[in-house]
Design a protein around this motif. Structure first.
Motif, mmCIF file in Angstrom:
data_model
loop_
_atom_site.group_PDB
_atom_site.id
_atom_site.type_symbol
_atom_site.label_atom_id
_atom_site.label_comp_id
_atom_site.label_asym_id
_atom_site.label_seq_id
_atom_site.Cartn_x
_atom_site.Cartn_y
_atom_site.Cartn_z
ATOM 1 N N MET A 1 -39.037 -12.103 93.443
ATOM 2 C CA MET A 1 -39.132 -13.565 93.434
ATOM 3 C C MET A 1 -37.975 -14.143 92.640
ATOM 4 N N THR A 2 -37.964 -13.807 91.364
ATOM 5 C CA THR A 2 -36.825 -14.219 90.546
ATOM 6 C C THR A 2 -36.463 -13.048 89.666
ATOM 7 N N PHE A 3 -35.396 -13.216 88.907
ATOM 8 C CA PHE A 3 -35.025 -12.154 87.995
ATOM 9 C C PHE A 3 -36.092 -11.993 86.907
ATOM 10 N N PHE A 4 -36.713 -13.116 86.562
ATOM 11 C CA PHE A 4 -37.791 -13.112 85.576
ATOM 12 C C PHE A 4 -38.936 -12.214 86.057
ATOM 13 N N HIS A 5 -39.243 -12.325 87.337
ATOM 14 C CA HIS A 5 -40.313 -11.524 87.912
ATOM 15 C C HIS A 5 -39.950 -10.046 87.867
ATOM 16 N N ASN A 8 -40.578 -8.844 84.496
ATOM 17 C CA ASN A 8 -42.011 -8.636 84.311
ATOM 18 C C ASN A 8 -42.442 -7.273 84.837
ATOM 19 N N CYS A 9 -42.031 -6.995 86.072
ATOM 20 C CA CYS A 9 -42.404 -5.725 86.702
ATOM 21 C C CYS A 9 -41.873 -4.557 85.891
ATOM 22 N N ALA A 11 -41.118 -4.474 82.721
ATOM 23 C CA ALA A 11 -41.852 -4.348 81.461
ATOM 24 C C ALA A 11 -43.182 -3.648 81.696
ATOM 25 N N TRP A 122 -35.972 -2.737 92.045
ATOM 26 C CA TRP A 122 -34.658 -3.380 91.961
ATOM 27 C C TRP A 122 -34.358 -4.149 93.243
ATOM 28 N N VAL A 123 -34.671 -3.532 94.361
ATOM 29 C CA VAL A 123 -34.356 -4.167 95.644
ATOM 30 C C VAL A 123 -35.335 -5.286 95.957
ATOM 31 N N ARG A 126 -36.571 -8.695 92.957
ATOM 32 C CA ARG A 126 -35.645 -9.771 92.649
ATOM 33 C C ARG A 126 -35.515 -10.771 93.783
ATOM 34 N N GLY A 127 -36.032 -10.392 94.964
ATOM 35 C CA GLY A 127 -35.866 -11.270 96.134
ATOM 36 C C GLY A 127 -36.614 -12.571 95.968
ATOM 37 N N LEU A 128 -36.339 -13.481 96.888
ATOM 38 C CA LEU A 128 -36.956 -14.799 96.849
ATOM 39 C C LEU A 128 -38.454 -14.710 97.126
ATOM 40 N N GLU A 129 -38.786 -13.715 97.945
ATOM 41 C CA GLU A 129 -40.157 -13.595 98.421
ATOM 42 C C GLU A 129 -41.058 -13.020 97.343
ATOM 43 N N ILE A 135 -46.016 -5.667 91.600
ATOM 44 C CA ILE A 135 -46.931 -5.519 90.465
ATOM 45 C C ILE A 135 -47.726 -4.230 90.656
ATOM 46 N N PRO B 33 -31.751 -9.572 97.704
ATOM 47 C CA PRO B 33 -32.284 -9.205 99.022
ATOM 48 C C PRO B 33 -32.966 -10.381 99.702
ATOM 49 N N ALA B 505 -42.541 -16.670 100.788
ATOM 50 C CA ALA B 505 -43.705 -16.927 99.942
ATOM 51 C C ALA B 505 -43.249 -16.868 98.494
ATOM 52 N N ASP B 512 -45.270 -16.887 86.820
ATOM 53 C CA ASP B 512 -44.503 -15.804 86.196
ATOM 54 C C ASP B 512 -44.771 -15.750 84.702
#
Lengths: 226, 552
Positions: A1-5, A8-9, A11, A122-123, A126-129, A135, B33, B505, B512
């Protein structure tokens, strides 16, 4: 989703490994380098396993549904390579029993995490989705840590000459159970009629792994105090 | 070998620094991606300038979050709406509130809508095309996937008005938000756009220059909210069908010496009918202003065909009533007689040309303004009913039987006027209007959307085919290409008529944050567990000991 996400994963996946290393007394033994060596052994074992699989099951890229439970069973049998690899490592790592087990288990699990889960995270993460999948992968990494510690403990117990005779078959069964753990979703599918996915599967994995861990640690305690 | 302390020390001291350099590099180098939850084809709203004023949507790029139509604030969001829910007032509200994009979902069977919905859709279309907006407007056909996204966005929107922040956060856990992305490049001018006029003629018996001429004109382009959805079957596919059928029948009559009339016929398939009849304008300039072309020097009348695909009425729209003795009047009389025979209502509708307006309502007004007698034949009561130039005007709306009958009436009225006698007898041996050929013309003309920018260029297959057909039936069939003036263009079209839209989505940033808190708590639990593990271990030993003593 974002780099923040992704953070999270990461961590969630690596935090327990770090904490385990830091607070289980392994730092006092300077075990970091040994863990790396165990990781090297893991690599070697995986390579051998892959060679075996490629030699005897060359049509791995066929449709997944077509392969029955039996072929899966035979394929998973190759995972006894892990047991053998751990045996070798356990015999060569110096130190007291529980430290041996911790180093082997953690090193093995960390190498597994690095090689199988880091790339999807990693792949994907980080994506938008957004997807709960990442998780789940991270949580699965935590279960995998317990699983590998478990495996190391059982292997160590198995090679004890002074292990109480009635405990030995239990250890063997648990060892086999640990090795055939990847078949759990298929077995559950046979039992329940539908294959669990996502968090249900995760819960099933966690339950079996924790139960095995409790029994194994009980065996360890009875053995060392005996 | 097992305990190489120095090496460990070197590694330990250098690894963090390596990471500091390597991680940002990795981040920069690796592309983000792009797996989308859903990808679908969308059709963009028209974007064009006519007479210096801009129309349609100015923007083609989208990268914003989705909201539904009933959301409280839509500023910098992409609004998802179903076509039937949208009204012109909604549209104006979105424009004034500064929505970044609008995605309109078209129902699977658009012709099955009720008449009221049709009216509403036409009003919305008119509202969208009337002025220009910075909002990117797209249309897409409803699919299962798209409806799912729409429903989920609607539920998510409803939580905007949740009673508490906690409730909103909880519901965001279960529902997905969507990020709508249309990439590619910003829309730009269609370079060197051309509009093609296809013309042909049938020369009468005698000295061609001294014979009068009847011109039959139909514009072949179509229009609608989205260029790719402008099928224009009725407007003006039906006009083209009638013209082609007339050309087919008349070419046979002109080929035989016994029926060769003393009259020239000119056929024109004009382009740019929806941008103020640019094709006819150019045709007039070519033939009236250039002295060497005698084609229009003496015309009886110009018959424009527009929207004849259904209905039980034929209306002759004129800007000046033809005199009793004029050929136009006698054609009208012939039409009335043939119409009453076929059970049609035939009437003349008079409407003065409004010279204040920039654009002409009917094609014949272009000819009337040049003092040529002309009229438009249509089933419509007026030019602005909204039925012309709508995305609702698809192949399914055409009543083939009515179109065939209309064609028959027009053909016999024309022949009656040309030969000045009743023509019942000559409609034999392949001269009759046949439903088969009507169908084949209709299939041809509705084989692709016909918005002007889609027909641009010298290799447009539809224009080439129409030219081939006219050359088969008429003489000197040719295509003339017109271009807008380079410095002060009268009309300009923009590209990006279709695009690929992706919906990702996503969860809100608060989600977050919540996740981070959860993970920290989890790690805390593990930390506490590890800290107390020795105590736990002792406890387990104590638990195991009595068991052990019993076992032995």
């Amino acid at each position: 989703m974002t780099f923040f996400h992704f953070g999270n994963c990461l961590a969630l996946a690596y935090g327990p490994y770090f904490l385990t290393y830091k607070y289980s007394g392994m730092t006092e033994y300077g075990a970091f380098w040994k863990c790396v060596q165990v990781g090297g052994m893991y690599l070697l074992v995986q390579l051998c396993k892959m060679l075996l699989l490629a030699t005897f099951f060359p049509t791995l890229d066929g449709p997944l549904e077509a392969s029955g439970l039996f072929t899966e069973l035979v394929k998973t049998t190759v995972d006894f390579g892990d047991v053998m690899g751990m045996s070798v490592v356990l015999s060569r790592v110096p130190g007291a029993g529980h430290i041996k087990v911790l180093i082997t288990g953690l090193g093995w699990a960390a190498a597994d995490l690095l090689l199988t889960r880091a790339l999807p995270l990693w792949v994907g993460a980080r994506g938008l989705e957004f997807d709960w999948k990442y998780i789940q992968i991270s949580l699965d990494a935590n279960i995998s840590l317990v699983h590998h510690l478990n495996l190391a403990l059982l292997v160590w117990l198995w090679w004890r000459v002074d292990l109480a005779p009635p405990v030995r078959p239990i250890a063997a069964v648990l060892l086999a159970g640990c090795v055939y753990r990847p078949l759990l979703p298929q077995v559950l599918a046979l039992l329940l009629g539908s294959q669990p996915a996502g968090f249900t599967l995760l819960a099933a994995n966690a339950t079996t792994t924790l139960c095995t861990a409790l029994i194994a640690s009980h065996m360890f305690i009875t053995h060392t105090c005996g | 070998m097992w305990s190489d302390q120095e090496l460990v020390e070197v590694l330990r001291s250098s690894v963090p620094y390596c990471l500091v350099v390597a991680l940002p590099l990795l981040l920069l180098l690796s592309p983000v991606p792009v797996d989308a939850a859903a990808e679908f084809t969308v059709y963009r709203l028209q974007q064009y300038d006519l007479h210096g004023s801009a129309h349609g949507s100015r923007s083609s790029l989208v990268n914003v979050e989705a909201r539904s139509l009933d959301a409280g604030s839509v500023g910098r969001r992409c609004v998802l709406a179903r076509l039937v829910d949208l009204t012109p007032s909604h549209y104006h509200r979105l424009v004034t509130q500064g929505a970044a994009a609008l995605l309109i979902l078209l129902p699977a069977n658009i012709t099955a809508l009720t008449e009221e919905h049709h009216m509403l859709v036409r009003e919305v279309e008119a509202a969208m095309l009337e002025a220009d907006t910075q909002m990117a407007v797209y249309l897409a056909h409803e699919t299962q996937e798209l409806l799912h996204i729409y429903e989920s966005v609607r539920t998510a929107t409803n939580t905007d008005s949740a009673t508490s922040a906690a409730a909103a956060l909880m519901s965001s856990l279960s529902t997905d938000g969507y990020q709508i992305v249309v990439g590619g490049s910003q829309s730009k001018l269609v370079p060197d756009m051309t509009i093609a006029n296809i013309q042909g003629k049938l020369s009468g018996y005698g000295v061609e220059e001294q014979l009068p001429t009847i011109a039959i004109v139909a514009h072949y382009d179509a229009f609608g909210a989205a260029p790719e959805l402008a099928w224009g079957a009725d407007s003006n596919g039906s006009g083209v069908v009638v013209l082609l059928e007339l050309a087919r029948i008349l070419s046979r009559l002109y080929a035989s010496p016994r029926t060769h009339p003393r009259l020239n016929l000119a056929f024109l398939l004009s382009g740019g009918g929806y941008i103020n009849y640019q094709g006819s304008k150019r045709f007039l300039e070519d033939h009236l202003d250039a002295s060497d072309s005698p084609l229009l020097s003496e015309t009886y009348y110009t018959l424009c065909l527009d929207t004849l695909g259904s209905g039980d009425a034929l209306r002759l729209h004129v800007s000046k009533r033809p005199k009793e003795t004029s050929p136009g009047h006698s054609f009208y009389q012939a039409l009335e007689e043939e119409g009453s025979k076929a059970g049609l209502v035939v009437e003349m509708v008079h409407r003065k040309i409004n010279l204040q307006e920039d654009t002409q309502a009917w094609e014949h007004e272009k000819y009337s303004m040049r003092r040529l007698p002309a009229f438009t034949l249509s089933r419509l009561q007026g030019p602005k009913t909204g039925e012309r130039g709508s995305i609702l005007d698809t192949r399914d709306t055409i009543d083939v039987a009515a179109l065939t009958r209309n064609t028959e009436v027009v053909a016999s009225a024309l022949l009656r006027h040309i030969y000045n006698t009743s023509v019942d007898g000559i409609f034999d041996n392949g001269l009759a209007v046949s439903e088969k050929s009507i169908l084949s013309w209709l299939d041809l003309i509705t084989s692709q959307p016909r918005s002007p920018q889609l027909l641009s260029g010298k290799n447009s297959p539809l224009v080439t085919t129409l030219h081939q057909i006219l050359s088969r039936y008429t003489n000197e069939a040719r295509i003339t290409y017109l271009k807008a003036d380079k410095r002060d263009p009268e009309w300009v079209f923009y590209d990006v008529t279709r695009a690929s839209m992706a919906a990702y989505a996503v969860k809100p940033a608060a989600f977050d944050f919540l996740l981070t808190l959860g993970i920290l708590a989890y790690l805390g639990v593990i930390y506490v567990f590890l800290q107390y593990f020795p105590k736990l271990y002792v406890m387990m030993v104590r638990l195991a000991s009595p068991h052990k003593t019993k076992a032995h």
